[in-house]
Scaffold this active site. Structure first.
Site, PDB file in Angstrom:
ATOM      1  N   LYS A  39     109.629  76.878  90.284  1.00  0.00           N
ATOM      2  CA  LYS A  39     110.236  76.081  91.361  1.00  0.00           C
ATOM      3  C   LYS A  39     110.718  76.989  92.476  1.00  0.00           C
ATOM      4  CE  LYS A  39     111.583  72.257  88.396  1.00  0.00           C
ATOM      5  NZ  LYS A  39     112.526  71.779  87.395  1.00  0.00           N
TER       6      LYS A  39
ATOM      7  N   GLN B  77     118.693  71.828  85.874  1.00  0.00           N
ATOM      8  CA  GLN B  77     117.574  71.829  84.926  1.00  0.00           C
ATOM      9  C   GLN B  77     118.008  71.228  83.585  1.00  0.00           C
ATOM     10  OE1 GLN B  77     114.311  72.888  85.645  1.00  0.00           O
ATOM     11  NE2 GLN B  77     113.902  71.980  83.650  1.00  0.00           N
TER      12      GLN B  77
ATOM     13  N   ASP C 150     116.157  65.252  92.292  1.00  0.00           N
ATOM     14  CA  ASP C 150     115.492  64.814  91.059  1.00  0.00           C
ATOM     15  C   ASP C 150     115.502  63.288  90.943  1.00  0.00           C
ATOM     16  OD1 ASP C 150     114.191  66.565  89.402  1.00  0.00           O
ATOM     17  OD2 ASP C 150     115.997  67.248  88.356  1.00  0.00           O
TER      18      ASP C 150
END
Ligand code: NDP
Length: 289
Positions: free
Chosen positions: A55, A99, A122
């Site tokens: 990422k 994460q 997200d």
């Protein structure tokens, strides 16, 4: 016998990232602001570490700023929440990603709820999930968004098609079902308690596997000509003793039955980061006005 087309998510994601890079350059030129994505990693989970590294690399390649916070596995929940609040208040940060999975002593929902919904790239905050559910503009979870992009590229309009999503997680199955509804599909969500799962799958013009069970969806569960999107990423032992990745769909059996199918790897996986970068630019645009 149907000729099965391969849906090349890797190539699609590369094209998308190249376009995004131009859009980011234009945005920076216009506003003087570089979109910033902050990623928080707690602990040493090896798969998570690989995702976070990829990422970060792709964020920089797109011309955005990558801010990484790596915390030890025993970090107290309050310290994680304090970091998220600091990132919420930081004008150089337009997107925040924590994460998952988090270590067991940290309540993931509490952490996700602390992220400013405007920076929730997200799309896991209840505000964004709720906005998606009622049809308002939302930051949408990246993997489901990637699936729908591949479907639209493959099929054009999805209106009226029967879609079956196997899996009902908050990260993939549920938001994907919402997105398919938004595309005017007739949507069925199947899960571990579904009766006659093969029969339900056989109804699908669009069949999505988002389960996490290697090759569970067999060839004879697929309606001839259906478009199959395989979200599953499962590591299994290969013939050579080394690990290899397979999806939730028995890929070899689907050949000659499915109209089109995503491979694993190289299908949905690469779309996730491309959509994350797209969400970060969207979030930056909204914040900078
Ligand atoms: P979860 O474990 O959160 O959810 C799995 C879902 O599958 C659950 O809804 C579960 O049903 C359902 N399920 C489990 N067993 C069966 C069964 N025998 N029959 C029918 N349904 C079943 O997984 P995620 O949604 O997080 O991930 C799913 C897969 O997608 C994983 O392989 C993951 O690695 C992959 N993934 C890939 C991404 C990418 O490409 N970038 C991103 C995210 C995930 P129930 O609710 O009833 O328990």
């Amino acid at each position: 016998m149907v000729e099965t087309r391969l849906i090349d998510g890797k190539a699609f994601a590369e094209t998308m990232r190249a376009r995004l890079k131009d859009e980011v350059a234009a945005f920076v030129n216009e506003t003087g602001v570089t979109p910033g994505l902050a990623v928080v990693l707690v602990g040493e989970d090896p798969a998570s570490a690989v995702y976070v590294r990829n990422k970060g690399k792709q964020t920089l390649e797109a011309g955005m700023a990558s801010i990484e916070h790596k915390l030890p596995a025993d970090t107290a929940q309050d310290d994680v929440l304090a970091l998220v609040r600091a990132l919420n208040a930081d004008d150089a940060v337009h997107g925040i990603l924590v994460q998952l999975p988090l270590p067991a002593h940290i309540d993931a929902q509490a952490v996700l709820a602390t992220i400013d919904p405007a920076k929730d790239v997200d799309g896991f905050h209840v505000v964004n999930a709720g906005r998606l559910a009622v049809g308002l503009d939302a930051l949408v979870p990246c993997t489901p968004l990637g699936c729908v992009m591949l479907l639209r590229d493959t099929l054009g309009s999805l209106a009226g098609l029967e879609a079956v999503v196997v899996g009902r997680s908050n990260i993939v199955g549920k938001p994907l079902a919402q997105l398919l509804l938004r595309e005017d599909c007739t949507v069925t969500i199947a899960h571990s308690r579904t009766r006659d799962l093969p029969g339900v799958c056989r109804r699908a013009d669009i069949l999505i596997g988002a389960v996490g069970r290697p090759e569970m969806i067999r060839g004879d569960w697929i309606k001839p000509g259906a478009t199959v999107i395989d979200v599953g990423i499962n590591r299994v032992a290969g013939a050579d003793g080394k690990g290899r990745l397979v999806g939730d769909v028995a890929f070899a059996e689907a050949q000659g039955i499915a109209g089109a199918i995503t491979p694993v790897p190289g299908g949905v996986g690469p779309m996730t980061i491309a959509c994350l970068l797209a969400n970060t630019l969207t979030a930056a645009r909204r914040q900078v006005g």
